[in-house]
Design a protein around this motif. Sequence first.
Motif, PDB file in Angstrom:
ATOM      1  N   THR A   1       0.799  -1.225   0.000  1.00 57.63           N
ATOM      2  CA  THR A   1       0.000   0.000   0.000  1.00 57.63           C
ATOM      3  C   THR A   1       0.835   1.279   0.000  1.00 57.63           C
ATOM      4  O   THR A   1       0.308   2.338  -0.310  1.00 57.63           O
TER       5      THR A   1
ATOM      6  N   LEU B   1      -6.435  -0.199   0.377  1.00 56.02           N
ATOM      7  CA  LEU B   1      -7.037  -1.531   0.332  1.00 56.02           C
ATOM      8  C   LEU B   1      -8.445  -1.478  -0.236  1.00 56.02           C
ATOM      9  O   LEU B   1      -8.887  -2.401  -0.906  1.00 56.02           O
TER      10      LEU B   1
ATOM     11  N   GLY C   1      -9.060  -3.918  -3.545  1.00 57.39           N
ATOM     12  CA  GLY C   1      -9.403  -4.841  -2.471  1.00 57.39           C
ATOM     13  C   GLY C   1      -9.419  -6.304  -2.836  1.00 57.39           C
ATOM     14  O   GLY C   1     -10.026  -7.106  -2.152  1.00 57.39           O
TER      15      GLY C   1
ATOM     16  N   LEU D   1      -1.594 -10.260   0.619  1.00 53.95           N
ATOM     17  CA  LEU D   1      -2.440  -9.503   1.536  1.00 53.95           C
ATOM     18  C   LEU D   1      -2.931 -10.403   2.672  1.00 53.95           C
ATOM     19  O   LEU D   1      -2.876 -10.038   3.844  1.00 53.95           O
TER      20      LEU D   1
ATOM     21  N   PHE E   1      -8.032  -2.744   8.313  1.00 57.30           N
ATOM     22  CA  PHE E   1      -8.489  -3.834   7.465  1.00 57.30           C
ATOM     23  C   PHE E   1     -10.002  -3.848   7.298  1.00 57.30           C
ATOM     24  O   PHE E   1     -10.556  -4.825   6.812  1.00 57.30           O
TER      25      PHE E   1
ATOM     26  N   ILE F   1     -11.705  -5.015   3.963  1.00 57.03           N
ATOM     27  CA  ILE F   1     -11.522  -6.364   3.426  1.00 57.03           C
ATOM     28  C   ILE F   1     -12.009  -7.408   4.424  1.00 57.03           C
ATOM     29  O   ILE F   1     -11.537  -8.535   4.440  1.00 57.03           O
TER      30      ILE F   1
END
Lengths: 494, 103
Positions: A187, A199, A203, A209, A268, A271
């Motif tokens: 990132t 993200l 994504g 990841l 996060f 995701i």
Amino acid sequence: MDYSQFLAMKQELALLLVFLLVFLYDTFLPKKAQKGLPVFAIVLTLAATAAGFCCHCLGSACNTVAFAGMYETSPVIAAIKGILNVGAVIVLIQSIKWADSENMTMRRGEFYELLLVTLFGMYLMISARHFLLFLIGLESASLPLAAMVALDKNRYESHEAAVKYILTAVFSSAIFMLGLSFLYGLTGSLYFQNIYFALTANGSANLLLILSVAFVISGIGFKLSLVPFHLWTADVYQGAPTSVTSYLSVISKGATAFAFLVVLVQVFGSIYSSVWEWMLYALIILTITVGNLFAIRQRNMKRFLAFSSVSQAGYIMLGIIADNAMGMAAMMYYILVYIFSNLAAFGVIGAIENATGKVSMDNYNGLYKTNPRLSFAMMLAMFSLAGIPPFAGFFSKFFIFTGALNQGSVAIYVLVGIALLNTIISLYYYLLVVKAMFINDTETPLPTFRSSCSERLGLWITVAGVIGLGIVSWFYSSLLELAQVAPMNMYFIG
Amino acid sequence: MEITAIYYLVPALIMFCCGVYGFITRKNMIAMLISLELMLNAVDINFAVFNRFLWPGQLEGMFFTLFAIAIAAAETALAIAIIINIFRAAKNIDVRSLNEMKF
């Protein structure tokens, strides 16, 4: 540079001031005055707590971002810091007897200084919005703890526990940093917000990841002693001095749980369903179940509470997965209640250990006959940890389950079902302690003794908390109010 | 031949894996500590390389490396102190002798 932004860190600065004063007191005052150090430290910490709450009530602790977004504070964050502070004060009160004991007088100041530094690290960890600051907080919360675990120089177990703690802590932080480095490569930033946006824009769940998320979760999961990373917990809890164990089990755990929430949501969050939803489910189920099953076979009270705290961490994680204002409030309430009930249990264990040196559950047989008050306090603590109404533990579990169910997916019903089943298992081993104290008969119960004034004060406070938090609904409703005005970026869906 | 990021990343990863392997297999606590140091330094290389090759605009990775080195030093100092304590108490630093508490 705008120096006024340091004012955003009021609570940290207050704590730093307390630390400096305690340090100066310890270093420069003559030997005769050293006896007053515990009281001095407690009064100052209490003052810092009160100041934190006052600032919060006056509304001056509103959402503030400082240092180009590296640091953030809000009413919710101020409240959780206040909760941690209250817990730290109780630990300090309970530890006076131990700190005044023969072989601690030389190193009494170190205990208070190290404790305040770890608390400072936890503050940073909760408020950090950049991974560099987060790492510094994490390390300054965990490294001094290793020194605190090793504080009991005359007991071999203390050293063994410290080695186990420091080696696993460094290992896990290396794993955590490897995850961060992959995340940085993916990132290009270490700001929580920038990572979140990167993200969201990109994504897709690629292998790198998933790997980096898993590494970051396991690094923090170690501190929380979630199950695949819990192996250090029991040994360290058993070996450390009881006051340090109680600090480790409530304050460190509560702070890390909240920091975990912040990282999961703010970094996060986008995701969630594609990458780490199943990880969290697996962690929670494993943590609650394995913690419970291992707690059943323990005879040493400190080891027993270690595994109990492993499974309690699983319940706290339910508040994270609930992902709404209620879940957040329930989590804060759970941590608050957990602080009081666990500290009540550790207070009794510490009092008995200081007076007789016994920590095995077998020594507790027939305790009711000789020390009825201590056994009563222990019983309340166990009832609260197990979740029997009307004690606080029942309501905290009730709220955390309700908060999770509000999310409404089928998977979460299964998860809460498993957690409920585990509550029944946990009832068995918590009641084993109560049975040992009240029902088991023995020829040689522990002798009657009078615990010291500070220990009684600590127990009175914690028992009042266990009952009061359960009966007075104001605590939960005000936490819920706080959580509802929390900024939207505290929740990952919506 | 142009040296690209991969020429740094692969050795760093090998270093990290060596560290993990050493941490798990070594019996001497000092050797375990050295393995941990390998792991931490591998991460530092990772950060520096990602910064230099992928995101050269800002120095975030480099700064992280600097701080990580300081933190690693603190960790090592503390661990050495505790290991010395163990040596005084048990007269050896074999990790297998730390079996007073288990299960």
